[in-house]
Design an enzyme around this catalytic site. Structure first.
Site, mmCIF file in Angstrom:
data_model
loop_
_atom_site.group_PDB
_atom_site.id
_atom_site.type_symbol
_atom_site.label_atom_id
_atom_site.label_comp_id
_atom_site.label_asym_id
_atom_site.label_seq_id
_atom_site.Cartn_x
_atom_site.Cartn_y
_atom_site.Cartn_z
ATOM 1 N N GLU A 122 0.739 -1.171 -0.022
ATOM 2 C CA GLU A 122 -0.246 0.333 -0.234
ATOM 3 C C GLU A 122 0.952 1.071 0.128
ATOM 4 O O GLU A 122 1.946 1.157 0.651
ATOM 5 C CB GLU A 122 -1.194 -0.312 1.053
ATOM 6 C CG GLU A 122 -2.029 -0.603 1.227
ATOM 7 C CD GLU A 122 -3.155 -1.045 2.391
ATOM 8 O OE1 GLU A 122 -4.222 -1.736 1.791
ATOM 9 O OE2 GLU A 122 -2.385 -0.434 3.484
ATOM 10 N N CYS A 135 3.266 8.386 1.633
ATOM 11 C CA CYS A 135 3.777 7.569 2.109
ATOM 12 C C CYS A 135 3.265 5.701 1.886
ATOM 13 O O CYS A 135 3.092 5.837 1.309
ATOM 14 C CB CYS A 135 2.709 7.097 3.627
ATOM 15 S SG CYS A 135 3.902 6.207 4.972
ATOM 16 N N CYS A 142 6.134 -7.404 6.975
ATOM 17 C CA CYS A 142 7.336 -6.717 7.535
ATOM 18 C C CYS A 142 7.853 -7.753 8.695
ATOM 19 O O CYS A 142 6.666 -8.783 9.391
ATOM 20 C CB CYS A 142 6.753 -5.619 8.416
ATOM 21 S SG CYS A 142 8.445 -4.856 9.628
ATOM 22 N N CYS A 149 1.486 -3.155 15.712
ATOM 23 C CA CYS A 149 1.747 -2.380 14.548
ATOM 24 C C CYS A 149 0.969 -3.481 13.565
ATOM 25 O O CYS A 149 1.132 -4.586 13.804
ATOM 26 C CB CYS A 149 2.618 -2.268 13.847
ATOM 27 S SG CYS A 149 3.116 -1.609 12.042
ATOM 28 N N GLY A 195 6.466 -2.403 5.958
ATOM 29 C CA GLY A 195 8.170 -2.718 5.464
ATOM 30 C C GLY A 195 8.959 -1.824 6.400
ATOM 31 O O GLY A 195 7.946 -0.943 6.674
ATOM 32 N N GLU A 196 10.768 -2.344 6.222
ATOM 33 C CA GLU A 196 11.226 -1.980 7.616
ATOM 34 C C GLU A 196 12.880 -1.732 6.730
ATOM 35 O O GLU A 196 12.988 -2.455 5.920
ATOM 36 C CB GLU A 196 12.055 -3.056 8.613
ATOM 37 C CG GLU A 196 13.268 -2.531 9.327
ATOM 38 C CD GLU A 196 13.108 -1.063 9.891
ATOM 39 O OE1 GLU A 196 13.098 -0.530 10.264
ATOM 40 O OE2 GLU A 196 14.136 -0.217 9.066
ATOM 41 N N SER A 227 12.238 6.347 7.875
ATOM 42 C CA SER A 227 12.085 5.534 9.495
ATOM 43 C C SER A 227 11.839 4.456 9.537
ATOM 44 O O SER A 227 11.999 3.674 8.984
ATOM 45 C CB SER A 227 10.598 5.900 9.504
ATOM 46 O OG SER A 227 10.121 5.877 11.056
ATOM 47 N N SER A 249 11.685 4.912 15.363
ATOM 48 C CA SER A 249 10.862 4.839 15.957
ATOM 49 C C SER A 249 11.314 4.080 17.461
ATOM 50 O O SER A 249 11.852 3.241 17.366
ATOM 51 C CB SER A 249 10.098 3.110 15.345
ATOM 52 O OG SER A 249 9.326 3.562 14.755
ATOM 53 N N LEU A 250 10.945 5.078 18.394
ATOM 54 C CA LEU A 250 11.853 5.319 19.734
ATOM 55 C C LEU A 250 10.181 4.034 20.286
ATOM 56 O O LEU A 250 10.987 3.487 21.288
ATOM 57 C CB LEU A 250 11.824 6.793 20.286
ATOM 58 C CG LEU A 250 12.903 6.691 21.598
ATOM 59 C CD1 LEU A 250 13.621 5.303 22.015
ATOM 60 C CD2 LEU A 250 13.263 7.654 22.386
ATOM 61 N N HIS A 251 9.184 4.655 21.123
ATOM 62 C CA HIS A 251 8.096 4.156 21.459
ATOM 63 C C HIS A 251 8.346 3.728 23.077
ATOM 64 O O HIS A 251 7.106 3.562 23.589
ATOM 65 C CB HIS A 251 8.210 3.125 21.194
ATOM 66 C CG HIS A 251 7.889 3.502 19.251
ATOM 67 N ND1 HIS A 251 7.159 4.539 18.798
ATOM 68 C CD2 HIS A 251 7.659 2.654 18.578
ATOM 69 C CE1 HIS A 251 7.251 4.535 17.751
ATOM 70 N NE2 HIS A 251 6.793 3.225 17.192
ATOM 71 N N ASN A 326 -3.159 3.984 16.797
ATOM 72 C CA ASN A 326 -4.311 3.441 15.439
ATOM 73 C C ASN A 326 -4.948 1.997 15.312
ATOM 74 O O ASN A 326 -4.237 1.462 15.517
ATOM 75 C CB ASN A 326 -4.030 4.370 14.112
ATOM 76 C CG ASN A 326 -3.373 5.788 13.661
ATOM 77 O OD1 ASN A 326 -4.652 5.862 13.840
ATOM 78 N ND2 ASN A 326 -2.298 5.806 13.300
ATOM 79 N N CYS A 369 -0.896 5.804 9.804
ATOM 80 C CA CYS A 369 0.243 4.763 10.680
ATOM 81 C C CYS A 369 -0.265 3.931 11.479
ATOM 82 O O CYS A 369 -0.470 3.605 12.325
ATOM 83 C CB CYS A 369 0.819 5.945 11.829
ATOM 84 S SG CYS A 369 1.422 7.171 11.600
HETATM 85 N N1 SAH Z 1 9.400 0.366 9.810
HETATM 86 C C1 SAH Z 1 9.447 1.858 10.227
HETATM 87 C C2 SAH Z 1 8.002 2.343 9.486
HETATM 88 C C3 SAH Z 1 7.477 2.362 10.046
HETATM 89 S S1 SAH Z 1 5.680 2.932 10.053
HETATM 90 C C4 SAH Z 1 9.628 2.146 11.216
HETATM 91 O O1 SAH Z 1 9.238 1.195 11.876
HETATM 92 O O2 SAH Z 1 10.227 3.110 12.047
HETATM 93 C C5 SAH Z 1 5.639 4.315 10.475
HETATM 94 C C6 SAH Z 1 5.498 4.872 11.901
HETATM 95 O O3 SAH Z 1 4.278 4.031 13.092
HETATM 96 C C7 SAH Z 1 6.813 3.648 13.145
HETATM 97 O O4 SAH Z 1 6.638 4.821 14.490
HETATM 98 C C8 SAH Z 1 5.683 3.346 13.415
HETATM 99 O O5 SAH Z 1 6.091 2.887 15.108
HETATM 100 C C9 SAH Z 1 4.199 3.242 14.475
HETATM 101 N N2 SAH Z 1 3.130 3.090 13.902
HETATM 102 C C10 SAH Z 1 3.326 1.274 13.817
HETATM 103 N N3 SAH Z 1 2.039 0.513 14.243
HETATM 104 C C11 SAH Z 1 1.521 2.216 14.583
HETATM 105 C C12 SAH Z 1 -0.093 1.911 14.957
HETATM 106 N N4 SAH Z 1 -1.007 0.287 15.394
HETATM 107 N N5 SAH Z 1 -0.581 3.348 15.522
HETATM 108 C C13 SAH Z 1 0.543 4.182 15.199
HETATM 109 N N6 SAH Z 1 2.056 4.783 15.026
HETATM 110 C C14 SAH Z 1 2.687 3.162 14.188
#
Ligand code: SAH
Length: 400
Positions: A122, A135, A142, A149, A195-196, A227, A249-251, A326, A369
């Protein structure tokens, strides 16, 4: 038609060649057509030379393809007729096929693109008053298994080829009505789809070159963002290869929680990741790394965690982008409340870290996202989390 990872050569039904051509003389195999979409400038010039033509033809080809949105050799009127005929015989400009499109009430558009009969990926276009962000995906599925995710739940099928990555921007421009010489429609590209990207380094880097090349999409390096979930060694490699904006992506502020949410952290923990990020900015003379932080209710959104994130990042070239979670079917996570998100942002700002909240777009078509799922059948469900655990158990067994 499917392409293997990294291949830009696909077997085609080329017309049989009557007499040995200069291409054969140059050792190009007969019966195959090279997909010129996604070939960086130097490789395209080498291809033209191999066809017995002048390397500057590459400039003309790129101009037609990327500046004018033309993907038919026969329409490239300033190329000699014989050269066009040779191109038609030996090369192609093959794009991914659009399977379907959805439009959200906020103007966001999402396309499903076919990778082959069974697989699809997508891309999402997000219009804003001052820019249009596309995007794009870098893989079908992935393997990194982030807990929150939707793409991760799909498993991994394969890497996208450079042509499939570049083809997304090309197709979006066409679908959005781009006119040669007209205003840009796609002004920003973010590798934040499925994907990564750093796990598909070989195909992603040439695509980035075409995004930046002034004969390609001619985007400034600040308008192309990669990203990553945190493949620290590849961040060092990227710093050597190309200069684009980096998002990470720190989180979570600590290794224990981050290892649960983003399993790659078990291989490359926070301290190692941050070192790689600061190195990237030093090498690139860049401005700052954007740290993405998904807001998960009761998991990573407390005031103490906000202060801990601020302590990690303050004084460094960093900013934080808070992403309201999301949801998708089957998830156990919930989005943090608006109050919690606002408070978290304020604590970051007070702690000396620039912070913003990402506005959720395209929610009614699952285009936000982490909601991109494409169609991933025939997957090798490689769950990184379980693989890391298995490796650890083995290692523990050996050490015992
Ligand atoms: N693989 C890459 C790109 C991922 S998508 C990465 O990990 O960075 C971009 C961002 O969306 C990332 O920070 C990812 O962690 C975040 N993300 C993934 N699932 C999500 C969700 N359900 N809600 C909000 N953000 C999400």
């Amino acid at each position: 038609m499917s392409m293997g990872a990294g291949d830009s050569i696909a077997s085609g039904d080329a017309t049989p060649v009557q007499a040995p051509s200069s291409a054969e003389a140059a050792g190009l195999p007969t019966g195959t057509r090279v997909n010129l979409l996604g070939l960086p400038r130097a490789e395209l010039a080498a291809f033209c030379t191999a066809l017995g033509s002048k390397p500057f033809r590459a400039r003309q080809l790129m101009n037609w393809l990327y500046k004018r949105g033309c993907n038919r050799f026969e329409d490239m009127s300033d190329l000699a007729r014989e050269f066009r005929a040779l191109l038609t015989e030996r090369a192609e400009l093959r794009l991914p096929e659009i399977v379907s499109e959805q439009r959200a009430s906020d103007g966001t558009r999402k396309w499903l693109l076919s990778a082959d009969q069974a697989q699809a990926f997508e891309m999402v276009y997000i219009p804003e008053s001052d820019r249009g962000t596309l995007c794009i995906s870098s893989q079908v599925g992935c393997a990194l298994d982030c807990a929150f995710c939707a793409t991760a739940q799909q498993g991994f099928n394969r890497n996208l080829s450079t042509a499939e990555i570049v083809g997304q921007v090309w197709l979006a421009n066409r679908e959005l009505g781009f006119q040669p010489g007209g205003d840009r429609i796609v002004t920003n590209v973010v590798l934040m789809g499925m994907g990564e990207p750093l796990a598909n380094f070989r195909n992603v880097v040439p695509a980035l070159r075409i995004f930046l090349d002034d004969l390609g999409f001619d985007l400034s390096r600040r308008r192309v963002t990669l990203s990553t979930s945190g493949l620290a060694p590849q961040i060092y490699r990227l710093a050597q290869e190309i200069n684009v904006a980096l998002a990470v992506s720190l989180h979570a502020p600590d290794d224990e929680l981050r290892s649960q949410l983003v399993p790659i952290n078990r291989l490359h923990p926070i301290a190692e990741l941050l070192q790689a990020c600061w190195h990237y900015i030093d090498e690139q003379n860049g401005r700052s790394v954007t740290f993405e932080y998904v807001m998960l209710d009761g998991v990573n959104d407390s005031p103490a965690q906000a202060r801990a994130v601020a302590r990690l990042l303050a004084g460094h070239p960093a900013k934080v982008n808070l992403i309201p979670f999301n949801p998708y079917p089957g998830t156990q996570f919930r989005r943090s409340s608006e109050t919690a998100i606002g408070h978290f942002r304020d604590l970051l700002l007070r702690g000396g870290v620039m912070a913003t909240v990402r506005r959720t777009r395209g929610e009614d078509i699952d285009a936000a996202c982490g909601q991109l799922v494409g169609r991933v059948t025939d997957r090798t469900v490689v769950r990184l989390g379980s693989r890391v655990e298995a490796a650890r158990t083995r290692a523990a067994g050996v050490n015992a």
